[in-house]
Design a protein around this motif. Structure first.
Motif, PDB file in Angstrom:
ATOM      1  N   ALA A  72      39.661 -32.363   0.867  1.00 41.41           N
ATOM      2  CA  ALA A  72      39.572 -31.104   1.628  1.00 41.41           C
ATOM      3  C   ALA A  72      39.762 -29.857   0.772  1.00 41.41           C
ATOM      4  CB  ALA A  72      40.611 -31.130   2.746  1.00 41.41           C
ATOM      5  N   TYR A  73      40.475 -30.002  -0.362  1.00 39.28           N
ATOM      6  CA  TYR A  73      40.801 -28.837  -1.197  1.00 39.28           C
ATOM      7  C   TYR A  73      39.777 -28.590  -2.294  1.00 39.28           C
ATOM      8  CZ  TYR A  73      42.459 -32.955  -3.635  1.00 39.28           C
ATOM      9  OH  TYR A  73      42.509 -34.204  -4.190  1.00 39.28           O
ATOM     10  N   CYS A  74      38.845 -29.532  -2.509  1.00 39.87           N
ATOM     11  CA  CYS A  74      38.154 -29.606  -3.803  1.00 39.87           C
ATOM     12  C   CYS A  74      36.724 -29.082  -3.783  1.00 39.87           C
ATOM     13  CB  CYS A  74      38.154 -31.044  -4.292  1.00 39.87           C
ATOM     14  SG  CYS A  74      37.576 -31.150  -5.989  1.00 39.87           S
TER      15      CYS A  74
ATOM     16  N   MET B 116      50.263 -30.729 -12.849  1.00 34.82           N
ATOM     17  CA  MET B 116      50.857 -30.238 -11.596  1.00 34.82           C
ATOM     18  C   MET B 116      50.300 -28.857 -11.278  1.00 34.82           C
ATOM     19  SD  MET B 116      54.610 -31.653 -12.730  1.00 34.82           S
ATOM     20  CE  MET B 116      54.327 -31.347 -14.467  1.00 34.82           C
ATOM     21  N   PHE B 117      49.815 -28.680 -10.045  1.00 29.71           N
ATOM     22  CA  PHE B 117      49.123 -27.439  -9.694  1.00 29.71           C
ATOM     23  C   PHE B 117      49.631 -26.860  -8.390  1.00 29.71           C
ATOM     24  CE2 PHE B 117      46.063 -30.468 -11.595  1.00 29.71           C
ATOM     25  CZ  PHE B 117      45.841 -29.813 -12.796  1.00 29.71           C
ATOM     26  N   LYS B 118      49.498 -25.538  -8.297  1.00 27.82           N
ATOM     27  CA  LYS B 118      49.692 -24.849  -7.013  1.00 27.82           C
ATOM     28  C   LYS B 118      48.363 -24.872  -6.285  1.00 27.82           C
ATOM     29  CE  LYS B 118      51.396 -20.710  -8.217  1.00 27.82           C
ATOM     30  NZ  LYS B 118      51.901 -19.331  -8.109  1.00 27.82           N
ATOM     31  N   PHE B 119      48.375 -25.127  -5.012  1.00 29.54           N
ATOM     32  CA  PHE B 119      47.117 -25.125  -4.258  1.00 29.54           C
ATOM     33  C   PHE B 119      46.436 -23.764  -4.355  1.00 29.54           C
ATOM     34  CE2 PHE B 119      44.979 -24.148  -0.157  1.00 29.54           C
ATOM     35  CZ  PHE B 119      43.838 -24.891  -0.429  1.00 29.54           C
ATOM     36  N   SER B 120      45.132 -23.814  -4.593  1.00 29.41           N
ATOM     37  CA  SER B 120      44.316 -22.612  -4.637  1.00 29.41           C
ATOM     38  C   SER B 120      43.148 -22.826  -3.679  1.00 29.41           C
ATOM     39  CB  SER B 120      43.833 -22.424  -6.083  1.00 29.41           C
ATOM     40  OG  SER B 120      42.756 -21.536  -6.165  1.00 29.41           O
ATOM     41  N   MET B 121      43.031 -21.974  -2.683  1.00 26.74           N
ATOM     42  CA  MET B 121      41.957 -22.138  -1.693  1.00 26.74           C
ATOM     43  C   MET B 121      40.599 -21.858  -2.340  1.00 26.74           C
ATOM     44  SD  MET B 121      41.367 -22.883   1.418  1.00 26.74           S
ATOM     45  CE  MET B 121      42.325 -22.433   2.859  1.00 26.74           C
ATOM     46  N   ARG B 122      39.675 -22.803  -2.197  1.00 25.00           N
ATOM     47  CA  ARG B 122      38.344 -22.634  -2.790  1.00 25.00           C
ATOM     48  C   ARG B 122      37.292 -22.471  -1.703  1.00 25.00           C
ATOM     49  NH1 ARG B 122      38.734 -20.348  -5.898  1.00 25.00           N
ATOM     50  NH2 ARG B 122      37.187 -20.863  -7.446  1.00 25.00           N
ATOM     51  N   PRO B 123      36.421 -21.498  -1.869  1.00 22.56           N
ATOM     52  CA  PRO B 123      35.350 -21.289  -0.886  1.00 22.56           C
ATOM     53  C   PRO B 123      34.506 -22.554  -0.710  1.00 22.56           C
ATOM     54  CG  PRO B 123      35.420 -19.508  -2.495  1.00 22.56           C
ATOM     55  CD  PRO B 123      36.373 -20.540  -2.981  1.00 22.56           C
TER      56      PRO B 123
ATOM     57  N   LEU C 131      46.075 -41.794 -12.228  1.00 24.03           N
ATOM     58  CA  LEU C 131      45.851 -42.050 -10.806  1.00 24.03           C
ATOM     59  C   LEU C 131      46.372 -40.866  -9.973  1.00 24.03           C
ATOM     60  CD1 LEU C 131      44.654 -44.578  -9.398  1.00 24.03           C
ATOM     61  CD2 LEU C 131      46.987 -45.285  -8.897  1.00 24.03           C
ATOM     62  N   PRO C 132      45.493 -39.878  -9.761  1.00 31.69           N
ATOM     63  CA  PRO C 132      45.950 -38.672  -9.053  1.00 31.69           C
ATOM     64  C   PRO C 132      46.485 -38.971  -7.660  1.00 31.69           C
ATOM     65  CG  PRO C 132      43.867 -38.262 -10.145  1.00 31.69           C
ATOM     66  CD  PRO C 132      44.108 -39.752 -10.221  1.00 31.69           C
ATOM     67  N   VAL C 133      47.720 -38.571  -7.405  1.00 24.59           N
ATOM     68  CA  VAL C 133      48.341 -38.863  -6.101  1.00 24.59           C
ATOM     69  C   VAL C 133      48.121 -37.708  -5.128  1.00 24.59           C
ATOM     70  CG1 VAL C 133      50.655 -38.014  -6.729  1.00 24.59           C
ATOM     71  CG2 VAL C 133      50.421 -39.766  -4.987  1.00 24.59           C
TER      72      VAL C 133
ATOM     73  N   THR D 280      49.400 -38.732 -13.437  1.00 21.43           N
ATOM     74  CA  THR D 280      48.882 -38.304 -12.133  1.00 21.43           C
ATOM     75  C   THR D 280      48.520 -36.826 -12.098  1.00 21.43           C
ATOM     76  OG1 THR D 280      49.274 -38.694  -9.769  1.00 21.43           O
ATOM     77  CG2 THR D 280      51.040 -37.591 -10.979  1.00 21.43           C
ATOM     78  N   ASP D 281      47.902 -36.427 -10.997  1.00 22.84           N
ATOM     79  CA  ASP D 281      47.707 -35.008 -10.638  1.00 22.84           C
ATOM     80  C   ASP D 281      48.391 -34.794  -9.297  1.00 22.84           C
ATOM     81  OD1 ASP D 281      45.876 -34.901 -12.741  1.00 22.84           O
ATOM     82  OD2 ASP D 281      44.108 -34.822 -11.425  1.00 22.84           O
ATOM     83  N   VAL D 282      48.950 -33.607  -9.107  1.00 20.14           N
ATOM     84  CA  VAL D 282      49.595 -33.311  -7.825  1.00 20.14           C
ATOM     85  C   VAL D 282      49.353 -31.853  -7.465  1.00 20.14           C
ATOM     86  CG1 VAL D 282      51.859 -32.675  -8.789  1.00 20.14           C
ATOM     87  CG2 VAL D 282      51.734 -33.674  -6.506  1.00 20.14           C
ATOM     88  N   ILE D 283      49.295 -31.593  -6.173  1.00 21.10           N
ATOM     89  CA  ILE D 283      49.095 -30.220  -5.685  1.00 21.10           C
ATOM     90  C   ILE D 283      50.292 -29.812  -4.836  1.00 21.10           C
ATOM     91  CG2 ILE D 283      47.642 -28.708  -4.283  1.00 21.10           C
ATOM     92  CD1 ILE D 283      45.278 -30.525  -4.900  1.00 21.10           C
ATOM     93  N   ALA D 284      50.892 -28.672  -5.157  1.00 21.64           N
ATOM     94  CA  ALA D 284      52.007 -28.148  -4.359  1.00 21.64           C
ATOM     95  C   ALA D 284      51.492 -27.068  -3.413  1.00 21.64           C
ATOM     96  CB  ALA D 284      53.075 -27.559  -5.272  1.00 21.64           C
TER      97      ALA D 284
ATOM     98  N   ALA E 249      35.524 -24.256 -11.955  1.00 19.25           N
ATOM     99  CA  ALA E 249      35.719 -23.513 -10.705  1.00 19.25           C
ATOM    100  C   ALA E 249      36.853 -24.104  -9.867  1.00 19.25           C
ATOM    101  CB  ALA E 249      34.416 -23.533  -9.903  1.00 19.25           C
ATOM    102  N   ILE E 250      37.637 -24.997 -10.461  1.00 20.38           N
ATOM    103  CA  ILE E 250      38.542 -25.811  -9.649  1.00 20.38           C
ATOM    104  C   ILE E 250      39.638 -24.997  -8.966  1.00 20.38           C
ATOM    105  CG2 ILE E 250      40.178 -26.525 -11.468  1.00 20.38           C
ATOM    106  CD1 ILE E 250      38.976 -29.319  -9.602  1.00 20.38           C
ATOM    107  N   ARG E 251      40.141 -23.980  -9.686  1.00 18.21           N
ATOM    108  CA  ARG E 251      41.146 -23.089  -9.079  1.00 18.21           C
ATOM    109  C   ARG E 251      40.752 -21.656  -9.377  1.00 18.21           C
ATOM    110  NH1 ARG E 251      43.743 -27.672 -10.521  1.00 18.21           N
ATOM    111  NH2 ARG E 251      43.356 -27.106 -12.677  1.00 18.21           N
ATOM    112  N   ASP E 252      41.222 -20.759  -8.548  1.00 20.81           N
ATOM    113  CA  ASP E 252      40.852 -19.363  -8.737  1.00 20.81           C
ATOM    114  C   ASP E 252      41.273 -18.860 -10.115  1.00 20.81           C
ATOM    115  OD1 ASP E 252      39.760 -16.883  -7.631  1.00 20.81           O
ATOM    116  OD2 ASP E 252      41.811 -16.169  -7.890  1.00 20.81           O
TER     117      ASP E 252
HETATM  118  N1  5AD Z   1      43.914 -26.211  -5.877  1.00 13.70           N
HETATM  119  C1  5AD Z   1      44.797 -26.745  -6.759  1.00 13.70           C
HETATM  120  N2  5AD Z   1      44.544 -27.867  -7.461  1.00 13.70           N
HETATM  121  C2  5AD Z   1      43.356 -28.487  -7.259  1.00 13.70           C
HETATM  122  N3  5AD Z   1      42.825 -29.609  -7.782  1.00 13.70           N
HETATM  123  C3  5AD Z   1      41.609 -29.785  -7.264  1.00 13.70           C
HETATM  124  N4  5AD Z   1      41.315 -28.807  -6.394  1.00 13.70           N
HETATM  125  C4  5AD Z   1      42.395 -27.986  -6.354  1.00 13.70           C
HETATM  126  C5  5AD Z   1      42.706 -26.798  -5.663  1.00 13.70           C
HETATM  127  N5  5AD Z   1      41.863 -26.260  -4.775  1.00 13.70           N
HETATM  128  C6  5AD Z   1      43.553 -30.448  -8.729  1.00 13.70           C
HETATM  129  C7  5AD Z   1      43.682 -31.878  -8.220  1.00 13.70           C
HETATM  130  C8  5AD Z   1      42.689 -32.617  -9.072  1.00 13.70           C
HETATM  131  C9  5AD Z   1      42.743 -31.865 -10.360  1.00 13.70           C
HETATM  132  C10 5AD Z   1      41.583 -32.075 -11.256  1.00 13.70           C
HETATM  133  O1  5AD Z   1      42.823 -30.520  -9.942  1.00 13.70           O
HETATM  134  O2  5AD Z   1      44.999 -32.308  -8.470  1.00 13.70           O
HETATM  135  O3  5AD Z   1      43.021 -33.981  -9.230  1.00 13.70           O
END
Ligand code: 5AD
Ligand code: SF4
Length: 438
Positions: free
Chosen positions: A163-165, A331-338, A260-262, A300-304, A50-53
């Motif tokens: 906050a995003y997770c 590398m991920f685009k931010f996805s708003m999660r309920p 080491l997720p930044v 690492t992991d990163v969110i844009a 369920a981590i991203r839409d």
């Molecule tokens: N949107 C995008 N990426 C996310 N992650 C976690 N929640 C979100 C989200 N809402 C990414 C973070 C985390 C990885 C498992 O997924 O980078 O470390």
């Protein structure tokens, strides 16, 4: 009654793959046949993320596709396990009417009973989270693996509340598994020919069972055999201790790789994300890794495009990538999660085009860095654990070095599961090419 057959399909992180092996074991012990094909299945279990839409959309698409199989096999029942089951609960069966059961990550022991009810035509939802369930006594069935490398789940849940997770809401409170059962599982794997174990948890550094912390646990597992490699994921930068790095340095078979997720290089973003560290703290941890374990690779992991991210924040992330020079990044685009803090208190205010452009800039930079890092490997020699034929050509094998880099080399007379020495002769951004030496 003839034995019933179950087919399990897994999406998401390593933790989910480990959980599917627990599910396979629970159902196998209850007399079900766990098949690796869908053909004869009476039940399809989809272990979900369920981590991203987009992860959820992909799974919904798959569930709808399965309607065709259901019309051919009317007895076929579909169940949703894992994080999406926990997030959406019985509502999922209303939205996807061909789903007969939803089972959250802490309710897998109930599956045999649930399948019995479902076979009679009932719909079932079991999504209660537990503060104690670790499935410590269940020996996972190793499914779809290579017989060489296996996951061991050492803790469950997360309470960092980034906050995003969504994970704290789908996997509940943090709890650690009895170290004796972890070591016993590692020993059993070693005796069955496995050469590598990966200890898994959402935040392994906060592992604690009656005073046994993560560094002690790592040492215990590393001491099962010097010929068995030990990896671990995932570390939270706020808890990455010197003591863990010392334990790594003291054991050659603990792999030289730290994930080491930044998440961001900007202090303002890190604060808003509730990450509990600054860019300076993070860089200090990177220095510590390099000091104690000089040949360590770092990923690492990163969110844009997290809420309110400015161009300046984004530049700080790029700068972080230039400073650390990661070997690999997710590398991920931010996805708003309920349900998350962001959903309750912030706005998803970065337009998709900007998120995409920032993500592409990070990807391009990281691609260049990975290639440059790999070029520095040319001429070096590594011990490689052979995994199997390379995906491109049967004339070649591939394996990984301690740093978790993939090496491809001509086949000669080696077997999967063997350790060989390989000299790096060439590379791409993703792979090292080499030749066997001996
Ligand atoms: N949107 C995008 N990426 C996310 N992650 C976690 N929640 C979100 C989200 N809402 C990414 C973070 C985390 C990885 C498992 O997924 O980078 O470390
Ligand atoms: Fe996805 Fe997170 Fe659940 Fe893993 S723990 S399956 S990454 S939501």
């Amino acid at each position: 009654m003839a034995e019933k057959t179950v087919y399990i399909e897994t999406y998401g992180c390593q933790m989910n793959f480990a959980d599917s092996e627990v599910v396979g074991s629970i159902l196998g012990n209850a007399g079900y046949t766990v098949s690796d094909t869908i053909g004869e299945a009476d039940f399809v279990l989809i272990n979900t993320c369920a981590i991203r839409d987009n992860a959820e959309q992909r799974i919904r698409k798959r569930v709808r596709e399965l309607k065709a199989s259901q019309s051919r096999r009317p007895q076929l029942r579909i169940g949703i396990l894992g994080c999406m089951a926990e997030r959406l609960q019985s509502q999922l069966m209303v939205e996807e009417e061909n789903v007969s059961f939803v089972v959250g990550p802490d309710s897998y022991r109930k599956l045999p009973e649930i399948l019995q009810q479902v076979a009679k035509g009932r719909k079932m939802a079991e999504t209660e989270l537990s503060t104690t369930e670790t499935y410590a006594d269940i020996e996972p069935v190793r499914m779809g693996g290579n017989g060489i490398s296996a996951y061991i789940s050492i803790m469950r849940g997360c309470q960092n509340y980034c906050a995003y997770c969504v994970v704290p809401y789908t996997r509940g409170r943090e709890r650690s598994r009895d170290p004796e059962t972890i070591v016993a599982e590692a020993k059993a794997l070693y005796h069955n020919g496995y050469k590598e174990v990966t200890l898994l948890g959402q935040n392994v550094n906060s592992y604690n069972f009656n005073g046994v912390g993560f560094p002690e646990l790592m040492a215990m597992v590393a001491e099962v055999s010097p010929r068995m490699r030990v990896r671990f994921a995932t570390s939270h930068p706020k808890d990455l201790s010197d003591s863990l790095l010392q334990t790594m340095a003291a054991h050659d078979n603990i792999c030289r790789c730290v994930h080491l997720p930044v998440q961001s290089g900007s202090n303002r973003m890190l604060k808003l994300m509730n990450r509990h560290y600054t860019a300076e703290w993070y860089l200090d941890r990177i220095d510590a890794i390099k000091r104690y374990v000089p040949d360590c690779s770092i990923t690492t992991d990163v969110i844009a495009g997290f809420c309110t991210e400015t161009e300046e924040d984004h530049q700080a992330t790029l700068e972080m990538f230039r400073r650390v020079r990661y070997d690999y990044a997710y590398m991920f685009k931010f996805s708003m999660r309920p349900d998350t803090y962001a959903a309750k208190h912030l706005q998803d205010d970065i337009p998709d085009e900007i998120k995409t452009r920032r993500l592409e800039e990070i990807i391009a930079l990281q691609g260049q860095i990975a290639l440059e890092n790999n070029r520095l490997e040319i001429g070096k020699e590594y011990e490689v654990l052979v995994e199997g034929p390379s995906h491109r050509s049967d004339a070649q094998y591939f394996g990984r070095n301690s740093q978790n880099k993939v090496l491809v080399f001509d086949r000669h007379d080696v077997q999967p599961g063997q350790y060989v020495k390989v000299r790096v002769t060439d590379c791409t951004a993703a792979t090292l090419k080499g030749e066997l030496i001996q």
